[in-house]
Write a protein that holds these residues in place. Structure first.
Motif, PDB file in Angstrom:
ATOM      1  N   ALA A  54       0.813  -1.216   0.000  1.00 50.33           N
ATOM      2  CA  ALA A  54       0.000   0.000   0.000  1.00 50.33           C
ATOM      3  C   ALA A  54       0.846   1.266   0.000  1.00 50.33           C
ATOM      4  CB  ALA A  54      -0.956  -0.008   1.193  1.00 50.33           C
ATOM      5  N   GLN A  55       1.912   1.300   0.773  1.00 51.62           N
ATOM      6  CA  GLN A  55       2.743   2.499   0.856  1.00 51.62           C
ATOM      7  C   GLN A  55       3.400   2.809  -0.493  1.00 51.62           C
ATOM      8  OE1 GLN A  55       2.471   0.163   3.137  1.00 51.62           O
ATOM      9  NE2 GLN A  55       2.273   1.116   5.149  1.00 51.62           N
ATOM     10  N   GLU A  56       3.769   1.774  -1.248  1.00 51.74           N
ATOM     11  CA  GLU A  56       4.358   1.988  -2.572  1.00 51.74           C
ATOM     12  C   GLU A  56       3.305   2.502  -3.545  1.00 51.74           C
ATOM     13  OE1 GLU A  56       6.379  -1.587  -3.802  1.00 51.74           O
ATOM     14  OE2 GLU A  56       7.719  -1.532  -2.067  1.00 51.74           O
ATOM     15  N   VAL A  57       2.115   1.937  -3.500  1.00 56.50           N
ATOM     16  CA  VAL A  57       1.019   2.396  -4.359  1.00 56.50           C
ATOM     17  C   VAL A  57       0.683   3.844  -4.027  1.00 56.50           C
ATOM     18  CG1 VAL A  57      -1.393   2.044  -5.014  1.00 56.50           C
ATOM     19  CG2 VAL A  57       0.085   0.059  -4.612  1.00 56.50           C
ATOM     20  N   GLU A  58       0.660   4.168  -2.759  1.00 50.29           N
ATOM     21  CA  GLU A  58       0.282   5.505  -2.303  1.00 50.29           C
ATOM     22  C   GLU A  58       1.173   6.601  -2.881  1.00 50.29           C
ATOM     23  OE1 GLU A  58      -1.345   7.219   1.875  1.00 50.29           O
ATOM     24  OE2 GLU A  58       0.557   6.117   1.976  1.00 50.29           O
ATOM     25  N   ARG A  59       2.458   6.318  -3.054  1.00 51.48           N
ATOM     26  CA  ARG A  59       3.379   7.306  -3.628  1.00 51.48           C
ATOM     27  C   ARG A  59       3.015   7.638  -5.075  1.00 51.48           C
ATOM     28  NH1 ARG A  59       8.777   4.788  -3.669  1.00 51.48           N
ATOM     29  NH2 ARG A  59       7.515   3.031  -3.563  1.00 51.48           N
ATOM     30  N   ILE A  60       2.457   6.667  -5.800  1.00 50.59           N
ATOM     31  CA  ILE A  60       2.195   6.817  -7.225  1.00 50.59           C
ATOM     32  C   ILE A  60       0.721   7.114  -7.503  1.00 50.59           C
ATOM     33  CG2 ILE A  60       2.376   5.643  -9.461  1.00 50.59           C
ATOM     34  CD1 ILE A  60       4.598   3.906  -7.848  1.00 50.59           C
ATOM     35  N   PHE A  61      -0.163   6.406  -6.809  1.00 48.70           N
ATOM     36  CA  PHE A  61      -1.611   6.573  -6.962  1.00 48.70           C
ATOM     37  C   PHE A  61      -2.247   6.763  -5.584  1.00 48.70           C
ATOM     38  CE2 PHE A  61      -0.431   3.797 -10.614  1.00 48.70           C
ATOM     39  CZ  PHE A  61      -0.824   4.633 -11.644  1.00 48.70           C
ATOM     40  N   PRO A  62      -2.080   7.940  -4.980  1.00 49.42           N
ATOM     41  CA  PRO A  62      -2.608   8.137  -3.626  1.00 49.42           C
ATOM     42  C   PRO A  62      -4.122   7.944  -3.530  1.00 49.42           C
ATOM     43  CG  PRO A  62      -1.836  10.214  -4.571  1.00 49.42           C
ATOM     44  CD  PRO A  62      -1.413   9.123  -5.504  1.00 49.42           C
ATOM     45  N   GLU A  63      -4.835   8.184  -4.624  1.00 52.88           N
ATOM     46  CA  GLU A  63      -6.286   8.034  -4.600  1.00 52.88           C
ATOM     47  C   GLU A  63      -6.726   6.579  -4.527  1.00 52.88           C
ATOM     48  OE1 GLU A  63      -4.057   8.381  -7.388  1.00 52.88           O
ATOM     49  OE2 GLU A  63      -5.254   9.946  -8.331  1.00 52.88           O
ATOM     50  N   GLY A  67      -6.813   4.445   4.628  1.00 55.63           N
ATOM     51  CA  GLY A  67      -6.445   3.983   5.957  1.00 55.63           C
ATOM     52  C   GLY A  67      -5.213   4.665   6.510  1.00 55.63           C
ATOM     53  N   GLU A  68      -4.956   4.354   7.757  1.00 59.69           N
ATOM     54  CA  GLU A  68      -3.825   4.919   8.486  1.00 59.69           C
ATOM     55  C   GLU A  68      -2.672   3.926   8.511  1.00 59.69           C
ATOM     56  OE1 GLU A  68      -4.024   8.065   9.540  1.00 59.69           O
ATOM     57  OE2 GLU A  68      -6.058   8.110   8.726  1.00 59.69           O
ATOM     58  N   GLY A  70      -0.266   1.189   9.327  1.00 63.18           N
ATOM     59  CA  GLY A  70      -0.538  -0.063  10.024  1.00 63.18           C
ATOM     60  C   GLY A  70      -1.829  -0.728   9.577  1.00 63.18           C
ATOM     61  N   GLN A  71      -2.677   0.020   8.850  1.00 63.89           N
ATOM     62  CA  GLN A  71      -3.958  -0.505   8.382  1.00 63.89           C
ATOM     63  C   GLN A  71      -4.283  -0.026   6.964  1.00 63.89           C
ATOM     64  OE1 GLN A  71      -6.192  -2.641  10.010  1.00 63.89           O
ATOM     65  NE2 GLN A  71      -4.474  -2.921  11.393  1.00 63.89           N
ATOM     66  N   LYS A  72      -3.283   0.311   6.164  1.00 66.39           N
ATOM     67  CA  LYS A  72      -3.522   0.829   4.815  1.00 66.39           C
ATOM     68  C   LYS A  72      -4.064  -0.267   3.899  1.00 66.39           C
ATOM     69  CE  LYS A  72      -0.256   4.611   5.039  1.00 66.39           C
ATOM     70  NZ  LYS A  72      -0.914   5.808   4.595  1.00 66.39           N
ATOM     71  N   SER A  73      -4.983   0.140   3.027  1.00 66.58           N
ATOM     72  CA  SER A  73      -5.614  -0.772   2.072  1.00 66.58           C
ATOM     73  C   SER A  73      -5.497  -0.206   0.675  1.00 66.58           C
ATOM     74  CB  SER A  73      -7.105  -0.931   2.399  1.00 66.58           C
ATOM     75  OG  SER A  73      -7.285  -1.452   3.683  1.00 66.58           O
ATOM     76  N   VAL A  74      -5.416  -1.098  -0.319  1.00 68.66           N
ATOM     77  CA  VAL A  74      -5.366  -0.705  -1.729  1.00 68.66           C
ATOM     78  C   VAL A  74      -6.714  -1.012  -2.366  1.00 68.66           C
ATOM     79  CG1 VAL A  74      -4.275  -1.146  -3.976  1.00 68.66           C
ATOM     80  CG2 VAL A  74      -2.886  -1.160  -1.886  1.00 68.66           C
ATOM     81  N   ASP A  75      -7.276  -0.030  -3.063  1.00 69.98           N
ATOM     82  CA  ASP A  75      -8.475  -0.244  -3.870  1.00 69.98           C
ATOM     83  C   ASP A  75      -7.987  -0.655  -5.257  1.00 69.98           C
ATOM     84  OD1 ASP A  75     -10.778  -0.162  -5.390  1.00 69.98           O
ATOM     85  OD2 ASP A  75     -11.435   1.796  -4.649  1.00 69.98           O
ATOM     86  N   TYR A  76      -7.829  -1.961  -5.460  1.00 71.49           N
ATOM     87  CA  TYR A  76      -7.275  -2.475  -6.712  1.00 71.49           C
ATOM     88  C   TYR A  76      -8.107  -2.067  -7.914  1.00 71.49           C
ATOM     89  CZ  TYR A  76      -3.765  -5.226  -4.248  1.00 71.49           C
ATOM     90  OH  TYR A  76      -2.691  -5.607  -3.491  1.00 71.49           O
ATOM     91  N   GLY A  77      -9.406  -1.856  -7.738  1.00 70.43           N
ATOM     92  CA  GLY A  77     -10.264  -1.421  -8.833  1.00 70.43           C
ATOM     93  C   GLY A  77      -9.812  -0.097  -9.429  1.00 70.43           C
ATOM     94  N   LYS A  78      -9.219   0.764  -8.610  1.00 71.49           N
ATOM     95  CA  LYS A  78      -8.763   2.062  -9.104  1.00 71.49           C
ATOM     96  C   LYS A  78      -7.484   1.956  -9.929  1.00 71.49           C
ATOM     97  CE  LYS A  78     -11.160   5.090  -6.027  1.00 71.49           C
ATOM     98  NZ  LYS A  78     -11.102   6.076  -4.977  1.00 71.49           N
TER      99      LYS A  78
END
Length: 107
Positions: A54-63, A67-68, A70-78
């Motif tokens: 999730a942290q790697e995805v967040e750098r590129i596609f933050p949208e 989550g915070e 320790g509990q970050k989630s990826v919306d793979y659909g996006k």
């Protein structure tokens, strides 16, 4: 839900009537190439799985991340839209290279 969910279908609302400020995605291939698929084991269950960090995805596609720490989630659909655009970018490059090859063959 924290666990497994099953369904016969899940529909993402996507009607243009519900959207504004619509802008085409750019540099999708460059962004997708920055993502790294990984295999891993879940700490709690030890179950083997695959996905993204999730942290790697967040750098590129933050949208696409929620989550915070320790509990970050990826919306793979996006990630589907940038994947589609990346494929289109690759296809343009393939067509360009094919044309170059045909030109070299004709010489």
């Amino acid at each position: 839900v924290n666990g497994t969910v099953g369904a016969t279908a899940y529909y993402y609302i996507s009607d243009t009537a519900l959207k504004e400020n619509i802008v085409a995605l750019e540099n999708s291939l460059e962004k997708i190439l920055q993502l790294q698929g990984v295999s891993f084991n879940w700490r709690d269950s030890k179950e083997k799985s695959i996905g993204l960090i999730a942290q790697e995805v967040e750098r590129i596609f933050p949208e696409a991340v929620y989550g915070e720490t320790g509990q970050k989630s990826v919306d793979y659909g996006k990630l589907i839209a940038p994947l589609i655009e990346a494929i289109k970018e690759q296809q343009k490059e393939i067509e360009k290279l094919k044309a170059e090859v045909e030109l070299l063959k004709a010489r």
